[in-house]
Scaffold this motif. Structure first.
Motif, PDB file in Angstrom:
ATOM      1  N   SER A   7     -13.853 -21.982 -13.283  1.00 46.24           N
ATOM      2  CA  SER A   7     -13.953 -22.953 -12.191  1.00 46.24           C
ATOM      3  C   SER A   7     -15.297 -22.846 -11.471  1.00 46.24           C
ATOM      4  O   SER A   7     -15.924 -23.853 -11.136  1.00 46.24           O
ATOM      5  CB  SER A   7     -12.824 -22.735 -11.185  1.00 46.24           C
ATOM      6  OG  SER A   7     -11.574 -22.805 -11.816  1.00 46.24           O
TER       7      SER A   7
ATOM      8  N   ARG B  35     -12.997 -37.510  -6.531  1.00 48.76           N
ATOM      9  CA  ARG B  35     -12.340 -36.653  -5.553  1.00 48.76           C
ATOM     10  C   ARG B  35     -10.993 -37.272  -5.176  1.00 48.76           C
ATOM     11  O   ARG B  35     -10.898 -38.489  -4.955  1.00 48.76           O
ATOM     12  CB  ARG B  35     -13.190 -36.534  -4.287  1.00 48.76           C
ATOM     13  CG  ARG B  35     -14.460 -35.734  -4.457  1.00 48.76           C
ATOM     14  CD  ARG B  35     -14.205 -34.241  -4.493  1.00 48.76           C
ATOM     15  NE  ARG B  35     -15.455 -33.503  -4.750  1.00 48.76           N
ATOM     16  CZ  ARG B  35     -15.688 -32.285  -4.273  1.00 48.76           C
ATOM     17  NH1 ARG B  35     -14.792 -31.670  -3.533  1.00 48.76           N
ATOM     18  NH2 ARG B  35     -16.803 -31.674  -4.570  1.00 48.76           N
TER      19      ARG B  35
ATOM     20  N   ASN C 228      -6.700 -31.245 -11.487  1.00 47.00           N
ATOM     21  CA  ASN C 228      -7.411 -30.263 -10.664  1.00 47.00           C
ATOM     22  C   ASN C 228      -8.344 -29.385 -11.495  1.00 47.00           C
ATOM     23  O   ASN C 228      -8.233 -29.330 -12.716  1.00 47.00           O
ATOM     24  CB  ASN C 228      -6.418 -29.377  -9.922  1.00 47.00           C
ATOM     25  CG  ASN C 228      -5.817 -30.077  -8.713  1.00 47.00           C
ATOM     26  OD1 ASN C 228      -6.230 -31.194  -8.375  1.00 47.00           O
ATOM     27  ND2 ASN C 228      -4.849 -29.462  -8.095  1.00 47.00           N
TER      28      ASN C 228
ATOM     29  N   TYR D  54      -9.806 -32.500  -3.129  1.00 49.64           N
ATOM     30  CA  TYR D  54      -9.851 -31.740  -4.385  1.00 49.64           C
ATOM     31  C   TYR D  54     -10.632 -32.532  -5.440  1.00 49.64           C
ATOM     32  O   TYR D  54     -10.578 -33.756  -5.491  1.00 49.64           O
ATOM     33  CB  TYR D  54      -8.432 -31.495  -4.916  1.00 49.64           C
ATOM     34  CG  TYR D  54      -7.670 -30.405  -4.202  1.00 49.64           C
ATOM     35  CD1 TYR D  54      -8.051 -29.975  -2.933  1.00 49.64           C
ATOM     36  CD2 TYR D  54      -6.543 -29.822  -4.779  1.00 49.64           C
ATOM     37  CE1 TYR D  54      -7.330 -28.985  -2.272  1.00 49.64           C
ATOM     38  CE2 TYR D  54      -5.826 -28.831  -4.119  1.00 49.64           C
ATOM     39  CZ  TYR D  54      -6.223 -28.424  -2.857  1.00 49.64           C
ATOM     40  OH  TYR D  54      -5.510 -27.446  -2.214  1.00 49.64           O
TER      41      TYR D  54
ATOM     42  N   ASP E 189     -11.181 -34.156  -8.945  1.00 47.51           N
ATOM     43  CA  ASP E 189     -10.195 -34.775  -9.835  1.00 47.51           C
ATOM     44  C   ASP E 189     -10.845 -35.110 -11.179  1.00 47.51           C
ATOM     45  O   ASP E 189     -11.592 -36.083 -11.293  1.00 47.51           O
ATOM     46  CB  ASP E 189      -9.633 -36.039  -9.167  1.00 47.51           C
ATOM     47  CG  ASP E 189      -8.525 -36.662  -9.987  1.00 47.51           C
ATOM     48  OD1 ASP E 189      -7.988 -35.971 -10.879  1.00 47.51           O
ATOM     49  OD2 ASP E 189      -8.212 -37.848  -9.748  1.00 47.51           O
TER      50      ASP E 189
END
Lengths: 132, 132
Positions: free
Chosen positions: A14, A30, A2, A35, A37
Motif C-alpha cells: 500500500s 476517491r 480499497n 478513501y 478507490d
DNA sequence: ATTGACCTTCCATCTACTGGAAGCTTTATT
DNA sequence: AATAAAGCTTCCAGTAGATGGAAGGTCAAT
C-alpha cells in the motif's frame, strides 16, 4: 476497491501504491469518505508497474511503458521504439544473468568444503578483465 | 593502480568504488601519496561487484557472493548454499524477463500508429490478474 | 612555473521506497 | 449501543545505494 485489495491484487505494498500516486504515476478515484478507490484497470496498471519495477525498469521508464500499456490507440511510434529498445535491454540482461548463473553454478560446484587452492573460473574471469 | 584505471577496467564509477570502500566492501592498499592503489585482484572483485549489482543483487548479497568469489579455499557450505539459492533466484528472474520481453514485443507489434481500439494482450493480462 | 588531469575528503542531494505517528472510518464483537 | 480491531488518511523521518560538487592536494607535460 480499497487500497488494501488493490495491494493484494497487484502485489505492491500500500505504501508503494500511495507513493506512486505522490509521483503521479497513477491517480485513483476517491470515494465519498476520502478513501482511494481503485478500478480493475488501475489494478492492471499497478500489476504492470510491479512487474516492470521488479525487472529493473526505473520509475521514469515505467511512466513511459505505462503510457504504452494504457494508451488504447497506441498511436505513438516514439513509445513503440522505447518498447523495442527495452526489449534489447532485456535481452542483454538475460544474457548477463545467464553468465552470472553459469559462474555461480561453477563456483558452487568447486565448493566442497575442502582446500583447493586454484580455481579455473577465477582465472577465466581474470583473463576476461585484462582488456582495457 | 589508481582509481581511474580501476574504474575503467571494472566498469564502476570512481565515486561508487570509493563508496564501496566506505561500506567496507573492498579496501585497497594506499600509495605513499595517499592515493588508493588497486591490485589486479581488486579489479576482478570490482568487476564482479559491477556485474552482481547490475543483476539486482543487493550490496549485502554482494558482500557474501564476494566472499565466495574471493575465498580461495571455498570451504563454507553455507556460502555454497547461498550461491545455489541465488542461482534459483536468477532462473526466476530470467523467466520474468522473458515474459516481459514477450509482452513488450507483442505490445510494440500492435503499435502501428493507427487507431485500434482493442488489444488482445491487455485482455490477456487483465484475465491473469483477476485471481485473488 | 603553471596548466590540466587526476586524486583526496566531506557534505549535500537523489531515487525509490519504507516505517511510524496521529487521527478518522468502517466492521466486528460484546 | 459501545467498544475494539482493522483499515484508511496525511505527514514527516529514515533507509539503501549511489551521485554531484566544493575545496584542496598531487602529478605529468608544456
Amino acid at each position: 476497491m480499497n487500497i488494501g485489495i488493490a495491494s493484494k491484487k497487484s502485489g505492491l505494498p500500500s505504501k508503494t501504491i500511495r507513493y506512486y500516486e505522490d509521483i503521479e504515476l497513477l491517480k485513483p478515484a476517491r470515494a465519498e469518505n476520502g478513501y482511494r478507490d481503485y478500478s480493475l484497470e488501475d489494478v492492471h496498471s499497478l500489476t504492470f508497474l510491479q512487474r516492470a519495477r521488479n525487472l529493473g525498469f526505473t520509475v521514469e521508464e515505467c511512466r513511459l511503458l505505462l503510457s504504452l500499456y494504457n494508451d488504447k490507440n497506441r498511436s505513438s511510434s516514439e513509445v513503440k521504439s522505447l518498447a523495442l529498445h527495452k526489449v534489447a535491454t532485456i535481452e542483454k540482461k538475460i544474457a548477463e544473468l545467464s553468465a552470472m548463473k553459469k559462474m555461480l553454478t561453477s563456483l558452487a560446484k568447486n565448493c566442497h568444503g575442502d582446500n583447493r587452492p586454484d580455481c579455473p573460473i577465477l582465472d577465466e574471469i581474470a583473463g576476461e578483465t585484462e582488456k582495457v
